[in-house]
Design a protein around this motif. Structure first.
Motif, short mmCIF file in Angstrom:
data_model
loop_
_atom_site.label_atom_id
_atom_site.label_comp_id
_atom_site.label_asym_id
_atom_site.label_seq_id
_atom_site.Cartn_x
_atom_site.Cartn_y
_atom_site.Cartn_z
N TYR A 1 0.84 -1.20 0.00
CA TYR A 1 0.00 0.00 0.00
C TYR A 1 0.87 1.24 0.00
O TYR A 1 1.97 1.26 0.55
CB TYR A 1 -0.96 0.00 1.19
CG TYR A 1 -0.31 -0.04 2.55
CD1 TYR A 1 0.04 -1.24 3.14
CD2 TYR A 1 -0.05 1.14 3.24
CE1 TYR A 1 0.63 -1.28 4.38
CE2 TYR A 1 0.54 1.12 4.49
CZ TYR A 1 0.88 -0.10 5.06
OH TYR A 1 1.48 -0.13 6.28
N GLY A 2 0.35 2.27 -0.63
CA GLY A 2 1.16 3.47 -0.73
C GLY A 2 0.33 4.73 -0.88
O GLY A 2 -0.88 4.68 -1.14
N ASN A 3 1.01 5.85 -0.67
CA ASN A 3 0.41 7.18 -0.84
C ASN A 3 1.12 7.86 -2.00
O ASN A 3 2.35 7.91 -2.04
CB ASN A 3 0.61 8.01 0.43
CG ASN A 3 0.02 7.37 1.68
OD1 ASN A 3 -0.81 6.47 1.57
ND2 ASN A 3 0.46 7.81 2.84
N TYR B 1 1.71 11.26 -4.12
CA TYR B 1 1.62 12.72 -3.99
C TYR B 1 1.96 13.40 -5.31
O TYR B 1 2.85 12.96 -6.03
CB TYR B 1 2.61 13.20 -2.92
CG TYR B 1 2.57 12.42 -1.63
CD1 TYR B 1 1.59 12.68 -0.67
CD2 TYR B 1 3.50 11.42 -1.38
CE1 TYR B 1 1.55 11.96 0.52
CE2 TYR B 1 3.47 10.70 -0.19
CZ TYR B 1 2.50 10.97 0.75
OH TYR B 1 2.47 10.25 1.92
N SER C 1 -7.68 -1.20 -4.04
CA SER C 1 -8.45 0.04 -3.94
C SER C 1 -7.59 1.23 -4.33
O SER C 1 -6.38 1.24 -4.11
CB SER C 1 -9.01 0.24 -2.53
OG SER C 1 -7.98 0.55 -1.63
N HIS D 1 -8.18 5.47 -3.79
CA HIS D 1 -9.00 6.62 -3.37
C HIS D 1 -8.25 7.87 -3.82
O HIS D 1 -7.03 7.96 -3.64
CB HIS D 1 -9.17 6.65 -1.85
CG HIS D 1 -9.86 5.44 -1.28
ND1 HIS D 1 -11.21 5.21 -1.44
CD2 HIS D 1 -9.38 4.39 -0.57
CE1 HIS D 1 -11.53 4.08 -0.83
NE2 HIS D 1 -10.45 3.55 -0.29
N THR D 2 -8.98 8.82 -4.39
CA THR D 2 -8.30 10.04 -4.87
C THR D 2 -8.92 11.31 -4.29
O THR D 2 -10.12 11.36 -4.00
CB THR D 2 -8.35 10.16 -6.41
OG1 THR D 2 -9.64 10.63 -6.83
CG2 THR D 2 -8.04 8.84 -7.09
N TRP D 3 -8.08 12.33 -4.14
CA TRP D 3 -8.48 13.67 -3.73
C TRP D 3 -7.82 14.64 -4.71
O TRP D 3 -6.72 15.16 -4.45
CB TRP D 3 -8.03 13.95 -2.30
CG TRP D 3 -8.75 13.14 -1.28
CD1 TRP D 3 -9.87 13.51 -0.58
CD2 TRP D 3 -8.45 11.81 -0.83
NE1 TRP D 3 -10.27 12.49 0.26
CE2 TRP D 3 -9.42 11.44 0.12
CE3 TRP D 3 -7.45 10.87 -1.16
CZ2 TRP D 3 -9.42 10.20 0.76
CZ3 TRP D 3 -7.45 9.64 -0.53
CH2 TRP D 3 -8.43 9.31 0.41
N TYR E 1 -3.70 14.08 -4.78
CA TYR E 1 -3.36 12.99 -3.86
C TYR E 1 -4.19 11.73 -4.12
O TYR E 1 -5.39 11.82 -4.42
CB TYR E 1 -3.60 13.47 -2.42
CG TYR E 1 -3.25 12.48 -1.36
CD1 TYR E 1 -1.98 11.91 -1.31
CD2 TYR E 1 -4.18 12.09 -0.39
CE1 TYR E 1 -1.64 10.99 -0.33
CE2 TYR E 1 -3.85 11.18 0.59
CZ TYR E 1 -2.58 10.63 0.61
OH TYR E 1 -2.25 9.71 1.58
N THR F 1 -4.41 7.34 -2.76
CA THR F 1 -3.84 6.22 -2.01
C THR F 1 -4.20 4.93 -2.73
O THR F 1 -5.26 4.81 -3.35
CB THR F 1 -4.35 6.17 -0.56
OG1 THR F 1 -5.75 5.89 -0.55
CG2 THR F 1 -4.08 7.47 0.17
N VAL F 2 -3.29 3.98 -2.65
CA VAL F 2 -3.43 2.72 -3.37
C VAL F 2 -3.19 1.55 -2.42
O VAL F 2 -2.21 1.55 -1.67
CB VAL F 2 -2.40 2.64 -4.53
CG1 VAL F 2 -2.46 1.29 -5.23
CG2 VAL F 2 -2.62 3.78 -5.52
N ASP F 3 -4.08 0.58 -2.44
CA ASP F 3 -3.89 -0.68 -1.70
C ASP F 3 -4.00 -1.84 -2.67
O ASP F 3 -4.97 -1.92 -3.43
CB ASP F 3 -4.98 -0.86 -0.63
CG ASP F 3 -4.77 0.06 0.56
OD1 ASP F 3 -4.96 1.27 0.40
OD2 ASP F 3 -4.40 -0.45 1.64
#
Lengths: 142, 142
Positions: free
Chosen positions: A25-27, A29, A84, A86-88, A93, A95-97
């Motif tokens: 999993y990661g973030n 940027y 998964s 999720h984006t903002w 930004y 996040t990925v799992d």
């Protein structure tokens, strides 16, 4: 939803004595805002990520949340667990799992594919072992 | 699926300068096999976990995989990200992810509620920061 599986779920190469779970999993940027609003693009990326990682896609769903702090969520249920995103977009930004089970699938391939497509300026990544403990199957009698 | 949100997604208390993401995940060992096959029970546990953690449930779905290495998967999309439970009843094994965004929801409350209900003999738990980096929103021009 009942699924009759042709491929066993998890631990396929482990001789049946444990479930091998691998979670990357990661973030991410500094991702292009337009990409992060693009529900179809994100869905396609997840489908292809599952393929390159040898994961069996069971179901995939996307949601778009409008407004400030909004974004897109993509969740794929795979036989081997889930992926998964999720984006903002306002924050560039995401996040990925990528969570897989079984020795035949490789979550790193899926994660790396997603990074390649989203092209973050910078990202962090972690790994978690989601395996069962061999022989530790009995519950307490309560 | 488009969702018109009444509650802002993520970072609600942060003054809008970053997304606060909190991810609690764990592996539960030695869980009662019957519970781990019970799709309805697991779904109810996730719904209640979201409630106690002050998360806003958007969608929830369950799948049952039959046969050896089978089990149940529950994935809930919440406004604040997601909750998942994957189970392998033959191994008395389940994994739990509670990933929330925004200062108003508390993933630990949801995680602890799930543990309380599933009563594993033993479990491990980890925490990951899934927050954005303040001010780091621009993508590279490519």
């Amino acid at each position: 939803m009942a699924v009759q599986q042709n491929v066993k779920k998890g631990g396929r190469e482990a001789g049946g004595d444990l479930i091998v779970g691998k979670h990357v999993y990661g973030n991410l940027y500094g991702v292009d805002e337009e990409k992060l609003w693009d529900e179809e693009l994100l869905k396609d990326i997840v489908v292809e990520a599952a393929r390159v990682a040898n994961m069996n896609l069971v179901d995939i769903k996307t949601w778009k949340f409008t407004g400030f702090h909004g974004g897109v969520s993509v969740i794929a249920l795979v036989l081997e667990s889930h992926i998964s995103i999720h984006t903002w977009p306002d924050y560039g930004y995401a996040t990925v799992d990528v969570y897989t089970c079984g020795a035949n699938s490789d979550p790193w391939k899926a994660f790396n594919y997603i990074v390649l497509k989203l092209k973050p300026r910078y990202y962090i990544v972690h790994y978690a072992d989601r395996s069962s403990i061999p022989g530790y199957t009995e519950s307490e009698k309560r």
